[in-house]
Design an enzyme around this catalytic site. Structure first.
Site, PDB file in Angstrom:
ATOM      1  N   HIS A 165       1.025  -1.254   0.003  1.00  0.00           N
ATOM      2  CA  HIS A 165       0.063  -0.159  -0.033  1.00  0.00           C
ATOM      3  C   HIS A 165       0.778   1.229  -0.145  1.00  0.00           C
ATOM      4  CE1 HIS A 165      -4.309  -1.315   1.560  1.00  0.00           C
ATOM      5  NE2 HIS A 165      -4.297  -1.033   0.289  1.00  0.00           N
ATOM      6  N   GLU A 168      -0.628 -13.877 -15.427  1.00  0.00           N
ATOM      7  CA  GLU A 168      -0.371 -13.513 -14.206  1.00  0.00           C
ATOM      8  C   GLU A 168       0.545 -14.835 -13.589  1.00  0.00           C
ATOM      9  OE1 GLU A 168      -3.503 -10.855 -12.262  1.00  0.00           O
ATOM     10  OE2 GLU A 168      -4.420 -12.166 -13.460  1.00  0.00           O
ATOM     11  N   ASP A 186       1.451 -10.262  -9.719  1.00  0.00           N
ATOM     12  CA  ASP A 186       1.097 -11.598  -9.378  1.00  0.00           C
ATOM     13  C   ASP A 186       1.960 -12.400 -10.158  1.00  0.00           C
ATOM     14  OD1 ASP A 186      -1.107 -11.900  -7.615  1.00  0.00           O
ATOM     15  OD2 ASP A 186      -2.431 -11.325  -8.740  1.00  0.00           O
ATOM     16  N   CYS A 199       0.853  -4.036 -17.284  1.00  0.00           N
ATOM     17  CA  CYS A 199      -0.099  -3.281 -16.521  1.00  0.00           C
ATOM     18  C   CYS A 199       0.129  -3.483 -15.097  1.00  0.00           C
ATOM     19  CB  CYS A 199      -1.581  -3.698 -16.663  1.00  0.00           C
ATOM     20  SG  CYS A 199      -2.075  -5.382 -16.395  1.00  0.00           S
TER      21      CYS A 199
END
Length: 560
Positions: free
Chosen positions: A184, A411, A435, A482
């Site tokens: 985060h 991923e 991922d 992405c």
């Protein structure tokens, strides 16, 4: 001078004095309360309510991704099941402080053991607990210090509420001891363009008042820098300011090779800012905001309204929407909330959607309707694809329901290893490096203890990306990136050298990546990619790319 290494966020540089963040509040003493349970319950409820309101207020003030994070925290503070856990302990005679500590700690341990998305929420529970206990004890809430002058903040890690509301006129830079590039703290720092280095373990030795240079581009902190190092850093700060004010142009390499630069968005609220910063479209639109914290799936009409709003904002541009990426690690009562021992490897992404196909059908129907009503170029992709059969299932259903361009997220290593066959069965691929790195390195991307392994520079990850890039070139299908890796200015060049045809990132990273791409030709990018692939580990791969990049720029500057 001491050099401390970590993971740099962006390309910025900062010079300033260290201010350390205060340590956590001590564990409340486990003693019988001198108040009756009813009075302690009133105290606990009042403090939980105050903290929830404060988190919601901070979220509204911060906006963007921070708003979503803080609103989720506010809901956790008022979660009825958590309150029941607190009250159970109060009935046993505990103080409100101790009851909150134990109840939140119990839930924290449960979520941490689940890993994935819920493991991330475990850290949020710690922050909420600390804030509630501080309010009960009438102590200042844990948070960022205010020394009255500009400073560089050094902390074990930051809670989302702290990162989201940093005073950027005072905080020149941020260094955390824990955390990784997808934490985060890292994501919010990148969104707010904070010069930051995360996972700098040796930063624990820094003391208040130390002068340091935070060099995010090189991923290092210089403690007790020389006058020459400080002057060099200040010169780079000035150069970056000039670059940031340059006219916005489409993403391209120095030889004119186009590399579209797209935005990662979590809701349509960020569209205007992304366009202002030069986003050429959207490379990842996360649709989870429509589904999380709901008891039932949103209606087709409600979904269509949100998608139409997004597509209208990006009229004439490409918009890549990811269908719902949820499951056991993001439990939804109407999708799948069954407990799993290892949710990161369980019923998530396309697996969960196949399990509840009606939800997927409704989402695709709403997207097709929004596409028909707007002028954007809609692409839709499925998350967590692992097999060719899953690819055929999704693209077949998407086309049946009116989606014109259907693709998949790469991923998992399995999808990367058979990328030629996966791409033959769909229209495009987008590599989710967060991922992909997690599964390749067998390291939970939200677990600080293995943050050093969660690095997309690792040659094993780069080799898989190269395989997908080569497959895309062979079958004539676009391959985008992405994940957070695309926001690393130097790694972005390497990714293009590995075959990426577009890059999508947090809008605040667009300027740095655009400037970085413009310094290298396609042959340069290929050379950087070869150097990184030939290395043994992540640090070595980055160092090899830096060495080649330095040679290229120095040769160009000297004209030799």
């Amino acid at each position: 001078m001491m050099e401390i290494t970590g993971t740099g966020i962006g390309q910025g540089v900062a010079v300033g004095q260290v201010v350390r963040m205060a340590e956590r509040l001590p564990e409340p003493v486990d003693r019988p309360s001198h108040l009756d349970p009813e009075r302690e319950t009133e105290r606990a409820k009042a403090s939980l309510s105050v903290v929830a309101a404060e988190l919601a207020r901070r979220g509204s003030q911060a906006g963007g991704a921070a708003k979503d994070v803080l609103e989720a925290q506010a809901m956790m503070a008022e979660d009825p099941s958590l309150l029941d856990e607190v009250v159970t302990r109060l009935q046993a005679g505990k103080t409100a402080e101790r009851a909150v500590f134990e109840a939140f700690g119990s839930y924290r341990d449960l979520l941490a053991g689940m890993g994935g998305y819920m493991g991330e929420r475990a850290a949020d529970l710690d922050d909420i607990s600390q804030r509630v206990i501080a309010h009960l004890l009438k102590l200042p809430a844990p948070g960022v210090p205010d020394p009255g002058h500009p400073f560089i903040l050094v902390a074990r890690d930051l809670a989302p509420a702290d990162t989201a509301t940093l005073d950027l006129d005072q905080v020149q830079g941020l260094v955390t001891i824990d955390g990784g590039p997808t934490s985060h703290t890292a994501i919010l720092a990148r969104e707010k363009s904070i010069v930051a280095i995360v996972g700098a373990t040796d930063a624990a030795s820094l003391a208040d008042g130390d002068t340091i240079v935070v060099d995010a581009e090189r991923g290092i902190v210089l403690a007790d820098p020389s006058a020459e190092e400080i002057a060099s850093a200040k010169s780079r700060i000035a150069e970056r300011a000039v670059r940031s004010s340059a006219p916005i142009v489409p993403g391209a390499l120095a030889d004119g090779t186009a590399v579209p630069l797209l935005a990662n968005l979590g809701s349509a609220d960020g569209a205007a800012e992304a366009l202002r910063l030069g986003a050429e479209g959207v490379g990842l639109f996360r649709t989870e905001f429509l589904f999380l914290d709901e008891d039932t799936a949103p209606s087709i009409t409600d979904q269509q309204a949100q998608y139409t709003r997004l597509l209208t904002a990006f009229a004439g541009k490409k918009v890549v929407v990811r269908v719902l990426d949820a499951g056991a690690d993001k439990p939804l009562s109407f999708l799948n909330d069954a407990h799993e021992e290892n949710p990161a490897l369980g019923l998530r992404g396309i697996r969960a959607l196949r399990h509840s196909e009606a939800i997927l059908r409704e989402q695709l129907t709403a997207l097709a309707a929004a596409d028909a009503a707007t002028d954007a170029e809609l692409w839709v992709m499925a998350p967590m694809i692992a097999t060719v059969e899953e690819t055929r299932y999704f693209t077949g259903l998407a086309r049946e329901l009116g989606i014109r361009v259907a693709g998949v997220m790469v991923e998992t290593p399995s999808a990367a290893l058979v990328a030629d066959r996966v791409l033959a069965a769909c229209d495009f691929a987008s590599i989710g490096t967060n991922d992909l790195t997690q599964y390749t390195m067998a390291a939970d991307r939200l677990l600080g203890t293995v943050a050093n392994l969660q690095n997309p520079w690792h040659p094993a990850v780069l080799r898989l990306i190269a395989d997908v890039g080569a497959a895309g070139a062979e079958v004539g299908k676009p391959v985008g990136i992405c994940g957070e890796a695309a926001a690393d200015p130097l790694l972005a060049v390497v990714l293009v050298g590995l075959g990426a045809t577009s890059l999508s990132m947090s809008p605040s990273a667009l300027a740095d990546v655009r400037a970085s791409l413009a310094r290298y030709s396609l042959s340069d990018a290929n050379a950087l990619a070869r150097a990184a692939l030939a290395a043994e580990g992540a640090a070595e791969a980055r160092a090899a790319a830096v060495a080649v990049a330095t040679e290229i720029t120095s040769t160009r500057d000297t004209g030799s």
